[in-house]
Design a protein around this motif. Sequence first.
Motif, short mmCIF file in Angstrom:
data_model
loop_
_atom_site.label_atom_id
_atom_site.label_comp_id
_atom_site.label_asym_id
_atom_site.label_seq_id
_atom_site.Cartn_x
_atom_site.Cartn_y
_atom_site.Cartn_z
N GLU A 168 0.79 -1.38 0.00
CA GLU A 168 0.11 0.02 -0.04
C GLU A 168 0.83 1.30 -0.19
N ALA A 169 2.08 1.10 0.79
CA ALA A 169 2.75 2.47 0.79
C ALA A 169 3.36 2.80 -0.38
N ASP A 170 3.97 1.91 -1.39
CA ASP A 170 4.71 2.02 -2.48
C ASP A 170 3.98 2.98 -3.53
N PRO A 171 2.86 2.63 -3.91
CA PRO A 171 2.05 3.57 -4.64
C PRO A 171 1.66 4.84 -4.00
N TYR A 172 1.59 4.71 -2.65
CA TYR A 172 1.14 6.01 -1.98
C TYR A 172 2.16 7.13 -2.17
N THR A 173 3.41 6.43 -1.99
CA THR A 173 4.63 7.69 -1.84
C THR A 173 5.21 7.80 -3.07
N ARG A 174 4.49 7.46 -4.17
CA ARG A 174 5.36 7.67 -5.57
C ARG A 174 4.64 8.78 -6.26
N THR A 175 3.57 9.54 -5.93
CA THR A 175 3.24 10.93 -6.28
C THR A 175 3.15 11.78 -5.04
N GLY A 176 3.06 13.10 -5.28
CA GLY A 176 2.95 14.23 -4.41
C GLY A 176 3.94 14.45 -3.56
N THR A 177 4.03 15.25 -2.58
CA THR A 177 5.06 15.69 -1.71
C THR A 177 5.78 14.34 -1.17
N LYS A 178 7.14 14.40 -1.10
CA LYS A 178 8.02 13.12 -0.57
C LYS A 178 7.41 12.64 0.59
N THR A 179 7.27 11.49 0.72
CA THR A 179 6.92 10.75 1.80
C THR A 179 7.82 9.43 1.77
N THR A 180 8.25 8.97 3.00
CA THR A 180 9.17 8.13 3.00
C THR A 180 8.73 7.18 4.18
N TYR A 181 9.01 5.55 4.05
CA TYR A 181 8.79 4.73 5.15
C TYR A 181 9.88 3.88 5.35
N ASN A 182 10.35 3.23 6.34
CA ASN A 182 11.23 2.42 6.65
C ASN A 182 11.03 1.59 7.98
N VAL A 183 11.25 0.17 7.69
CA VAL A 183 11.15 -0.81 8.70
C VAL A 183 12.76 -0.86 9.08
N GLY A 184 13.10 -0.34 10.15
CA GLY A 184 14.30 -0.25 10.71
C GLY A 184 14.91 -1.13 11.62
N VAL A 185 14.19 -1.86 12.56
CA VAL A 185 14.64 -2.88 13.31
C VAL A 185 13.55 -3.81 13.84
N ILE A 186 14.02 -5.21 13.68
CA ILE A 186 13.03 -5.98 13.88
C ILE A 186 13.60 -7.43 14.81
N GLY A 187 12.80 -7.75 15.85
CA GLY A 187 13.31 -8.41 16.93
C GLY A 187 12.26 -9.68 17.46
N GLY A 188 12.65 -10.35 18.27
CA GLY A 188 11.88 -11.42 18.79
C GLY A 188 12.24 -12.85 18.62
N GLY A 189 11.47 -13.61 19.38
CA GLY A 189 11.98 -15.14 19.21
C GLY A 189 13.10 -15.68 19.94
N THR A 190 13.28 -16.95 20.34
CA THR A 190 14.09 -17.41 21.39
C THR A 190 15.02 -18.62 20.88
#
Length: 431
Positions: A260-282
């Motif tokens: 959803e975010a990819d097409p949303y950020t391809r037009t209009g004012t520059k808008t960005t997203y980033n999954v920066g950190v992931i964790g969990g599990g043993t």
Amino acid sequence: MRYQTRCFMAPVILALALQTSKAQTSPESSKYESEMAKLAAQPVIKKALRVILELEPATLKDHILLTEIPAPPFKEKQRGEKFYQLLKAIGFDSVWTDRTGNVLALRKGKNGKRTVVLEGHLDTVFPEGTDVTVKHAGDTLKAPGIGDDTRGLAVVLAIAKAMREANIKTEANLLFIGSVGEEGLGDLRGVKGLFGDGAPKIDSYIAIDGGGIGGIVYGGVGSMRYRVTIKGPGGHSYGAFGLANPHHALARAIGNFIREADPYTRTGTKTTYNVGVIGGGTSVNAIPYESWMEVDMRSESPEKLAGIGELFKEAIQKGLDEENSLLRSGPKLTADIRLVGERPVAVQEQNIPLVRRAMASAGFLGARPVLSFSSTNANIPISKKVPAVTIGKGGVGGNTHSLDEWWINEKGYLGIQNALLILVAEAGLAK
């Protein structure tokens, strides 16, 4: 002396060139260019600019000293204490640490009707235990945080010393500040504290953070940062197979969001997203009991930022529902979506005096002024309708936010001179 000749002759030549091309510049620009040239011609300012050059060894010493004091996120106290001592030694009307952890020094103005801030931030992005020893490779200094923003702190100190030595008096009060919490999940808590209840009134704000003197940040990129935690009972990968899996739900949520975010950020004012950190599990053979991620979204538009935030929340819920629909036993997964950082979008006019003065100073010193938006401490004052800019620290550097960060003192004095000129122009030179 060689540096002094280069420093003063080039601006004079440039000022003359600007006078001959007034027809190509707006009257508003010419006004501030003329103001800056007149200011730089004042004897006390000339002396301060010379003192900045004479202070180069001491400035570099302060720079290295502060760099080698760790300042991890939320743990800036040790560096703040040393910055406090260095300010105290310069001689101010008062020096103190506020309840947020910011270090402030007041230099009273002649009339004191306004207060102008000059600020660098104390914190770095590097965790506790990072080796911050400065290594020398020829003329290159290498260390985590050597540029961002320890050099900014050294600039603040150098300007305070130069103003003392040149006996510069201003009409407005000046606050020299080392702030906390600029980086990462610090969420600008330092500057937010400076504008909180009980804080001194601030009328204009100059932050030192960035690169060359031509770059001028006059607007704030807004951001939202979320930490999402998906939880379940967890269990053995074989014996408890059939339980809903938090990792699977998180993966589904990320996939949904990106679609959803990819097409949303391809037009209009520059808008960005980033999954920066992931964790969990043993363990590889255990169904995790939780899975989490931290996500950053930014935009120059409040509407676009709010929009991508809604897409994000919808994607999390959809991923959770999809995984829960597959469970064969046990309870459903739950999701906790927590906002851990929020920086407001901040917009002000390009033609306000502070921005024009920053442009005029950069041009006077031989740089081409370039206006931009970014995410800095200036976000907060601008969002509160207080004029603010973020200007470069000078010199040349690279690999910011990495263990291989470096900085070279290539005409670094220009960054200090630039900040001095802007500060005094904004505060008003007292007669």
